[in-house]
Motif scaffolding. Sequence first.
Motif, PDB file in Angstrom:
ATOM      1  N   GLU A 117       2.721 -19.569   0.980  1.00  0.00           N
ATOM      2  CA  GLU A 117       3.094 -18.257   1.492  1.00  0.00           C
ATOM      3  C   GLU A 117       2.058 -17.806   2.509  1.00  0.00           C
ATOM      4  N   ASN A 118       2.526 -17.125   3.554  1.00  0.00           N
ATOM      5  CA  ASN A 118       1.669 -16.704   4.661  1.00  0.00           C
ATOM      6  C   ASN A 118       0.957 -17.933   5.247  1.00  0.00           C
ATOM      7  N   LEU A 119       1.755 -18.840   5.733  1.00  0.00           N
ATOM      8  CA  LEU A 119       1.273 -20.143   6.201  1.00  0.00           C
ATOM      9  C   LEU A 119       0.124 -20.023   7.187  1.00  0.00           C
ATOM     10  N   PHE A 120       0.181 -19.089   8.105  1.00  0.00           N
ATOM     11  CA  PHE A 120      -0.826 -18.977   9.163  1.00  0.00           C
ATOM     12  C   PHE A 120      -1.927 -17.965   8.821  1.00  0.00           C
ATOM     13  N   ASP A 121      -2.019 -17.597   7.528  1.00  0.00           N
ATOM     14  CA  ASP A 121      -3.090 -16.721   7.038  1.00  0.00           C
ATOM     15  C   ASP A 121      -3.151 -15.423   7.846  1.00  0.00           C
ATOM     16  N   LYS A 122      -1.990 -14.811   8.043  1.00  0.00           N
ATOM     17  CA  LYS A 122      -1.878 -13.609   8.852  1.00  0.00           C
ATOM     18  C   LYS A 122      -2.538 -12.419   8.162  1.00  0.00           C
ATOM     19  N   ARG A 123      -3.286 -11.638   8.905  1.00  0.00           N
ATOM     20  CA  ARG A 123      -3.864 -10.388   8.414  1.00  0.00           C
ATOM     21  C   ARG A 123      -2.860  -9.261   8.675  1.00  0.00           C
ATOM     22  N   TYR A 124      -2.377  -8.627   7.610  1.00  0.00           N
ATOM     23  CA  TYR A 124      -1.376  -7.572   7.769  1.00  0.00           C
ATOM     24  C   TYR A 124      -1.503  -6.571   6.632  1.00  0.00           C
ATOM     25  N   ASP A 125      -0.955  -5.373   6.842  1.00  0.00           N
ATOM     26  CA  ASP A 125      -0.951  -4.325   5.828  1.00  0.00           C
ATOM     27  C   ASP A 125       0.441  -4.174   5.233  1.00  0.00           C
ATOM     28  N   LEU A 126       0.482  -3.855   3.948  1.00  0.00           N
ATOM     29  CA  LEU A 126       1.755  -3.653   3.252  1.00  0.00           C
ATOM     30  C   LEU A 126       2.325  -2.281   3.594  1.00  0.00           C
ATOM     31  N   PRO A 127       3.501  -2.197   4.209  1.00  0.00           N
ATOM     32  CA  PRO A 127       4.062  -0.884   4.568  1.00  0.00           C
ATOM     33  C   PRO A 127       4.292   0.024   3.371  1.00  0.00           C
ATOM     34  N   LEU A 128       4.537  -0.569   2.203  1.00  0.00           N
ATOM     35  CA  LEU A 128       4.766   0.215   0.990  1.00  0.00           C
ATOM     36  C   LEU A 128       3.627   0.048  -0.003  1.00  0.00           C
ATOM     37  N   GLY A 129       2.467  -0.397   0.466  1.00  0.00           N
ATOM     38  CA  GLY A 129       1.352  -0.677  -0.427  1.00  0.00           C
ATOM     39  C   GLY A 129       0.484   0.519  -0.744  1.00  0.00           C
ATOM     40  N   GLY A 130       0.634   1.622  -0.008  1.00  0.00           N
ATOM     41  CA  GLY A 130      -0.158   2.805  -0.268  1.00  0.00           C
ATOM     42  C   GLY A 130      -1.549   2.729   0.322  1.00  0.00           C
ATOM     43  N   ALA A 131      -2.418   3.621  -0.137  1.00  0.00           N
ATOM     44  CA  ALA A 131      -3.782   3.737   0.374  1.00  0.00           C
ATOM     45  C   ALA A 131      -4.727   2.890  -0.461  1.00  0.00           C
ATOM     46  N   TYR A 132      -5.668   2.238   0.211  1.00  0.00           N
ATOM     47  CA  TYR A 132      -6.628   1.391  -0.489  1.00  0.00           C
ATOM     48  C   TYR A 132      -7.721   2.248  -1.123  1.00  0.00           C
ATOM     49  N   VAL A 133      -7.721   2.313  -2.445  1.00  0.00           N
ATOM     50  CA  VAL A 133      -8.782   2.958  -3.227  1.00  0.00           C
ATOM     51  C   VAL A 133      -9.220   1.988  -4.319  1.00  0.00           C
ATOM     52  N   GLY A 134      -9.312   0.730  -3.941  1.00  0.00           N
ATOM     53  CA  GLY A 134      -9.577  -0.336  -4.900  1.00  0.00           C
ATOM     54  C   GLY A 134     -11.031  -0.571  -5.208  1.00  0.00           C
ATOM     55  N   GLN A 135     -11.953   0.159  -4.578  1.00  0.00           N
ATOM     56  CA  GLN A 135     -13.370  -0.005  -4.869  1.00  0.00           C
ATOM     57  C   GLN A 135     -14.101   1.273  -4.480  1.00  0.00           C
ATOM     58  N   GLY A 136     -15.237   1.497  -5.122  1.00  0.00           N
ATOM     59  CA  GLY A 136     -16.034   2.653  -4.761  1.00  0.00           C
ATOM     60  C   GLY A 136     -15.934   3.782  -5.762  1.00  0.00           C
ATOM     61  N   SER A 137     -16.295   4.989  -5.291  1.00  0.00           N
ATOM     62  CA  SER A 137     -16.343   6.190  -6.139  1.00  0.00           C
ATOM     63  C   SER A 137     -14.975   6.847  -6.170  1.00  0.00           C
ATOM     64  N   THR A 138     -14.079   6.269  -6.936  1.00  0.00           N
ATOM     65  CA  THR A 138     -12.684   6.714  -6.892  1.00  0.00           C
ATOM     66  C   THR A 138     -12.455   8.032  -7.623  1.00  0.00           C
ATOM     67  N   MET A 139     -13.394   8.470  -8.458  1.00  0.00           N
ATOM     68  CA  MET A 139     -13.227   9.759  -9.128  1.00  0.00           C
ATOM     69  C   MET A 139     -13.341  10.917  -8.143  1.00  0.00           C
ATOM     70  N   ALA A 140     -14.111  10.723  -7.087  1.00  0.00           N
ATOM     71  CA  ALA A 140     -14.250  11.763  -6.060  1.00  0.00           C
ATOM     72  C   ALA A 140     -13.056  11.712  -5.121  1.00  0.00           C
ATOM     73  N   LEU A 141     -12.590  12.884  -4.687  1.00  0.00           N
ATOM     74  CA  LEU A 141     -11.390  12.932  -3.847  1.00  0.00           C
ATOM     75  C   LEU A 141     -11.607  12.227  -2.520  1.00  0.00           C
ATOM     76  N   ASN A 142     -12.738  12.477  -1.860  1.00  0.00           N
ATOM     77  CA  ASN A 142     -13.038  11.854  -0.572  1.00  0.00           C
ATOM     78  C   ASN A 142     -14.504  11.396  -0.584  1.00  0.00           C
ATOM     79  N   ALA A 143     -14.737  10.213  -1.138  1.00  0.00           N
ATOM     80  CA  ALA A 143     -16.090   9.674  -1.234  1.00  0.00           C
ATOM     81  C   ALA A 143     -16.427   8.871   0.013  1.00  0.00           C
ATOM     82  N   ALA A 144     -17.720   8.833   0.350  1.00  0.00           N
ATOM     83  CA  ALA A 144     -18.153   8.117   1.546  1.00  0.00           C
ATOM     84  C   ALA A 144     -17.870   6.627   1.443  1.00  0.00           C
ATOM     85  N   ASN A 145     -17.953   6.080   0.234  1.00  0.00           N
ATOM     86  CA  ASN A 145     -17.719   4.638   0.085  1.00  0.00           C
ATOM     87  C   ASN A 145     -16.269   4.319  -0.259  1.00  0.00           C
TER      88      ASN A 145
END
Length: 732
Positions: free
Chosen positions: A682-710
């Motif tokens: 899958e993704n034979l040419f290793d394309k860099r792309y964003d998921l249109p229905l994937g939402g916002a990336y909050v997968g790392q960092g200070s996620t308890m804070a609404l708008n953290a610097a990291n």
Amino acid sequence: MKRIAIFCGIITPSMFALAVESDPANIVVTTKSNETPNAIAIAPNTLRAQQAATSDTASLLRDVPGVGLYGAGGTSSLPVIHGLADDRLRIKVDGMDLIASCPNHMNPALSYLDPSNVAKLRVYAGISPVSVGGDSIGGTILAETPTPEFAAAGAGTLLKGEVGAFYRSNGGANGGNISATVASESFNLSYSGSAAKSDNYKAGGNFKTRTDTGRAGHSLPLDEVGSTAYDTQNQSIGVAFKSGQHLIEAKFGYQNVPEQLFPNQRMDMLENTQHRANLRYVGDFDWGSLEARAYRETVEHYMNFGADKQLAYATAVNGMPMNTKGVTTGASIKASIAVSMQDLLRIGGEVQHYTLNDWWPPSGTGMMSPNTFININDGERNRTALFGEWEKQLSPQWMTLLGVRYEFVTTDAGPVHGYNLATFPTVGVPAGMLNQTRDAANFNNADRDKTDNNLDLTALGRYTVNANHDIEFGLARKVRSPNLYERYSWSTASMMATMNNYVGDGNGYIGDINLKPEIAYAISATFDWHAANREWVFKTTPYYTRVSDYIDAIKTAAFTANQFNVLQFANQSARLYGLDVSGHMPLAKTSFGEFGLKGLLSYTNGKNRDTGDDLYNVMPFNAKLTLTQQLGAWDNSAELVMVKAKNQVSDVRNEIQTAGYSLVNLRASYLWRQTRIDFGVENLFDKRYDLPLGGAYVGQGSTMALNAANMPWGIAVPGAGRSLYAGLNLKF
């Protein structure tokens, strides 16, 4: 005064029926006299071929026109049909209406079913007949595990089974499945089990500028998508008895998820345990058939911050533990009565009782102490439904289906309180920390007992012009009552509100006790051109839906563009329209095999009619072309996936735009006697792309804070980079 809206709305990709034994497009449309029309059934060989490529049962729907997927955990994506998703769809697993017991909807119905245990998967994309619809406005998805199999008369004991394993390179995903059956002519005992595990996957390139996670000594490469790991196990056992035309079946299921992390949620699932029991009776009589079912499900769900998210916050050394327990008990009965050779009547009823408790134990000695935060207390959502449906063959060319369904829905919740009870529940005193005292008092003093009387109406028709052309059309009125989190999430504090978010946009949400049910009016038409033997097919389906009291989001007092905010659920008005196109055709028969081409195209446009804003998470224009080859035991394909840029986004949610992209996937299957091998890339040419229905990336960092610097706003969840996969299944 109640607003009256006239809705028009949603097209149905096939309503009535030609029963086809084999369809080169691998999507078979079937309708029999005892089956509800309008179903798109995914062919068994397609289901089998995709098992090695995914651990997410919802992703098995990706070749159905008009169907997309909201990004979530690795086994928990949320199906969307024509721009309507999650609780706006009716999703049933073995006839059970299962409910996501989580403020982030991390445990949706299809997540309790491993792809290896899916025997049938049907979709009603848009207008659903009332016998399979109800409490939904976007369509219906029916998933079924294998039906019990019995030994042939005089053949002795039936013994059979299957064992399989898979591996996927991106994330090192691996797992396996096993099933076994022993049966006589009247008794069946079966077992199935599966397990799947994966580390974080990598995107096709760098997509962020920070590697820190908020945990000392732990960082992530710039191309690693944090919080995408998972570990899940499923087991089920079934017992069935058959006597003549009567069947009694009991199925018991268990799921344990030690971990499933979420890249678009501020929390992670660190334990989810489900127990379910499902009892069914099916009988055929001279007058028709009868089916009755009773089921019960219990879910215990625990969330906190996974390994890629900051755990310690000042005095809160144990993060933000959150617990949920949901119990669903239901029963249904349906009779299909052959009134005449041309008339079939379906009548039935359903009851469902759902309870939910959602509580967050104290953490440390600071603002998340000293008491337990009560998010939902003794929440209840109860449904009682009656329906009637009349299917009539007016002539060899004309078939009609008329249905009416009434649902009585009640919801309620008990009093709540925050972490700090210093002045609770006195009214009129200054608000406590984070407004917990004020918000809890306002909620507790409100009338929380709500009753909805919902009426669904459906009219479907099919006209066979000739052997090569069918026209299908439908009109419907569909109603959905709000879920418990939409009505009863009560805290306005950003830290608490951000934990109540099932759409993955990074914002926080406040409920509204007085939300009204959504009412959708839909109109659709499907034009089907095909060969008499359906060797080639071309279908086009335009649709239009209009929804009054659509549950959207509105701004609260504090709102900033290009940041995460706290929003509130509110009734507004919306409309959606679009077009689905699909088809397949043979290309050539050569010494290198039989070649064919199949494709699909989908377009959806959604608007909030009150504000003019675009609706959230609507899939942009997309298409897929697949070149197929069949040569002996080989079944191969090359896919080209094309997605347009998503520029029409929800302003109120600060939805992130995504660029257009194209992907190439290669797949191959080989079947030899009782052995099946699947492999591909899958993704034979290793394309860099964003998921249109994937939402916002909050997968790392200070996620308890609404708008953290990291954890900055503006990063979309990227799709996976190149991944090689292989699967092996042996039957015995």
